[in-house]
Design an enzyme around this catalytic site. Structure first.
Site, PDB file in Angstrom:
ATOM      1  CD  GLU A 106      44.607   6.374 -46.703  1.00 56.01           C
ATOM      2  OE1 GLU A 106      45.026   6.025 -47.913  1.00 56.01           O
ATOM      3  OE2 GLU A 106      43.844   7.540 -46.387  1.00 56.01           O
TER       4      GLU A 106
ATOM      5  CG  ASP B 252      39.983   8.817 -46.881  1.00 50.80           C
ATOM      6  OD1 ASP B 252      40.452   7.812 -47.355  1.00 50.80           O
ATOM      7  OD2 ASP B 252      40.043   9.934 -47.578  1.00 50.80           O
TER       8      ASP B 252
HETATM    9  C1  NOJ Z   1      42.352   7.546 -49.626  1.00 52.26           C
HETATM   10  C2  NOJ Z   1      41.607   6.283 -50.192  1.00 52.26           C
HETATM   11  O1  NOJ Z   1      42.081   5.036 -49.492  1.00 52.26           O
HETATM   12  C3  NOJ Z   1      41.418   6.508 -51.609  1.00 52.26           C
HETATM   13  O2  NOJ Z   1      40.709   5.381 -52.139  1.00 52.26           O
HETATM   14  C4  NOJ Z   1      40.939   7.764 -51.826  1.00 52.26           C
HETATM   15  O3  NOJ Z   1      40.812   8.022 -53.335  1.00 52.26           O
HETATM   16  C5  NOJ Z   1      41.582   8.947 -51.102  1.00 52.26           C
HETATM   17  N1  NOJ Z   1      41.786   8.643 -49.882  1.00 52.26           N
HETATM   18  C6  NOJ Z   1      40.653  10.142 -51.242  1.00 52.26           C
HETATM   19  O4  NOJ Z   1      39.624  10.003 -50.453  1.00 52.26           O
END
Ligand code: NOJ
Length: 547
Positions: free
Chosen positions: A243, A200
């Site tokens: 990500e 993440d």
């Molecule tokens: C990215 C995630 O995809 C999202 O859903 C989340 O709110 C944020 N990171 C914070 O963890």
């Protein structure tokens, strides 16, 4: 020996909480998910990505964790988890899990201890300031729902940094002890059978906001390499799917020389794909793909149509964002969120038009990388805009026309989130069982398309190039790997056409259709002009198909 299995993977992202309820309490769980593994494997998926399933106060759909070493008791136990990974592996399914270590929930015992006692070792697990930093209102990720990136904690007597919501305190990764904790967490889940992590918020994980002046702050990119090293030492074939939504001049750093993250989501590909589909022109997508760096040998882009968040359009101009809203006939008031994206699933953007839906997923499955599907996309699920923020697109999976769409036997007012109930996306009409019985359904199409994608490994593994055409609505590309070549054509417009392609002679000599939107006449030897229906697509293998 490195194993690049992810280049041939089709990844399926799901949230256990809304997938299948095995014990009738209204919340999805691992027992329910285990029961649905044959469905997932039958679809042709070979890797499941589990969104966070850890103990959580659930103020950000589980991305706010209070214990990295456990399963949210509403979803099951560690025993259920291990049973799940074992059952998945029996079906040839790998599992990757979300690794959310940019921040913890403010309810996490580390944060609690850090607030209580300045001298606790946990104090330095987080990022603090005595005075409110001047830039505290800048860089908020959820405008409209988050005011600041620094919030005062009474008990701590200081401000803590949080890139995301104020209940998600950022960890201080410059602290070696925090890094050790992160490796321990990774080691734990690897030991329980996972094949890696969807990491993440990677750019924020390595940012030095609030810690750049500390003695331990070092080259942040080094941390990515350390993560990768750790992973490889523990399990040679494990991956990180990162990500990273960063500008193109920064993004190659996340691949490194193949020694950092193996897979990066293609946010640019996603946004230019959306613009291309809205505009019915191939150029934005072609430009988007060309703007991305070529990944190193072991690297790979991950392509998606929609993910579990808003459809972020932050890499496009204001005019392009508005054009997308307008061409997709969307009411900005209702759907626009965080000043950058659309909180809708894909079918409602294209009026539920089956041709346009298939076109989009056909593109996703052929783009040069690894496709990632979000649960429910295989049946064309819709959204519920009455549900707050991004949860509009996170409604329970629709299995059947039974109460609660077959997701749960609980009373409907006990459900973790309500099931979509209204036409044309309501579970009464739109569900797995109904689509199984219908040979022309999206589900049956998806299964066929995934099978063909796997029979064309060139799309995932190969060298690719754009094929020039005389029609700006047609996206044509060619992928070559080892001795095989495949070509895919996609007509983004509603107008049927005969497109003239600049094909290499050896390609033109024998194009065999392997997947198409409707039966076409076969392409004659040496022919460079190819017929395509409006929103039509054709995948070809160069040379005969041998089975
Ligand atoms: C990215 C995630 O995809 C999202 O859903 C989340 O709110 C944020 N990171 C914070 O963890």
């Amino acid at each position: 020996m490195i194993d690049l299995w992810y280049k041939g993977a089709v990844i399926y992202c799901l949230d256990v909480e809304v997938y299948m309820d095995g014990n009738g309490d209204g919340v999805g769980d691992f027992v329910g998910l285990i029961d649905r593994l044959d469905y997932i494997a039958g679809l042709g998926i070979n890797c499941i990505w589990l969104m966070p399933f850890y103990p959580t106060p659930n103020r950000d759909n589980g991305y706010d964790i209070t214990d990295y070493y456990n399963v949210d008791p509403r979803l099951g136990t560690l025993g259920d988890f291990v049973e799940f990974t074992r059952q998945a592996s029996h079906r040839g399914l790998r599992v990757i899990v979300d690794l959310v270590v940019n921040h913890t929930s403010t309810d996490h015992p580390w944060f609690q201890a850090a607030c209580k006692d300045k001298n606790s070792k946990y104090r330095d697990y987080y990022v603090w300031a005595e005075e409110k930093p001047e830039n505290a209102e800048e860089g908020v990720i959820f405008p409209g729902y988050q005011e600041s990136t620094w919030t005062y904690n009474e008990e701590a007597g200081a401000y803590y940094f949080h890139r995301f919501y104020d209940h998600q305190a950022d960890l201080n990764v410059a602290n070696p002890e925090v890094r050790e904790e992160i490796y321990k967490v990774m080691g734990f889940w690897l030991q329980l059978g996972v094949s890696g992590f969807r990491v993440d918020a990677v750019p924020f994980l390595i940012e030095l906001e609030g810690i750049k002046d500390t003695a331990e702050a070092k080259d942040p990119l080094l941390f990515l390499k350390e993560i990768r090293n750790f992973l490889s030492w523990r399990r040679g074939d494990a991956i990180v799917l990162a990500e990273v939504n960063e500008p193109m001049d920064k993004i190659a750093d996340y691949f490194g020389d193949g020694d950092r993250m193996q897979l990066l989501f293609s946010f640019l590909g996603n946004q230019t794909l959306t613009l291309a589909l809205a505009r019915e022109e191939a150029t934005p997508l072609i430009e988007g793909l060309k703007a991305q760096p070529v990944p190193p040998d072991v690297g790979q882009w991950a392509y998606f149509v929609r993910n579990h968040d808003e459809l972020t359009l932050d890499k496009l101009s204001d005019a392009e964002q508005n054009e997308i809203l307008q061409r997709f006939g969307q009411d900005k008031e209702q759907v626009w969120i965080y000043d950058r994206g659309i909180r809708r699933r894909f079918p409602p953007l294209v009026d539920n038009d089956p041709r346009r839906i298939r076109l989009a997923y056909s593109l996703m499955l052929t783009l040069p990388g690894t496709p990632v599907l979000f649960y429910g996309e295989e049946i064309g699920m819709g959204d519920d805009l009455s549900i707050e923020e991004r949860n509009a697109i996170r409604t329970p999976m629709q299995w059947s026309d039974q109460p609660n769409g077959g997701f749960s036997t609980a009373d409907s007012d006990k459900l973790v989130r309500s099931v979509i109930n209204e036409e044309p996306y309501g579970y009464q009409q739109l569900n797995v069982i109904a689509q199984r019985r219908d040979p022309g359904s999206l589900l049956n199409w998806m299964e066929r398309a995934i099978r063909m994608r796997k029979e064309c490994p060139e799309f995932g593994w190969g060298q690719w190039e754009i094929i020039e055409t005389d029609n700006p609505a047609v996206f044509a590309h060619r992928c070559e790997w080892r001795k095989g070549t495949v070509i895919a054509l996609h007509n983004l417009s509603s107008q049927s056409c005969v497109v003239s392609l600049q094909l290499k002679d050896e390609d033109a000599n024998c194009l065999t259709d392997v997947l198409e939107d409707q039966p076409y006449e076969g392409v004659e030897q040496g022919c460079h002009d190819i017929e395509l229906e409006g929103y039509g697509y054709r995948w070809f293998r160069v040379g005969g198909v041998h089975l």
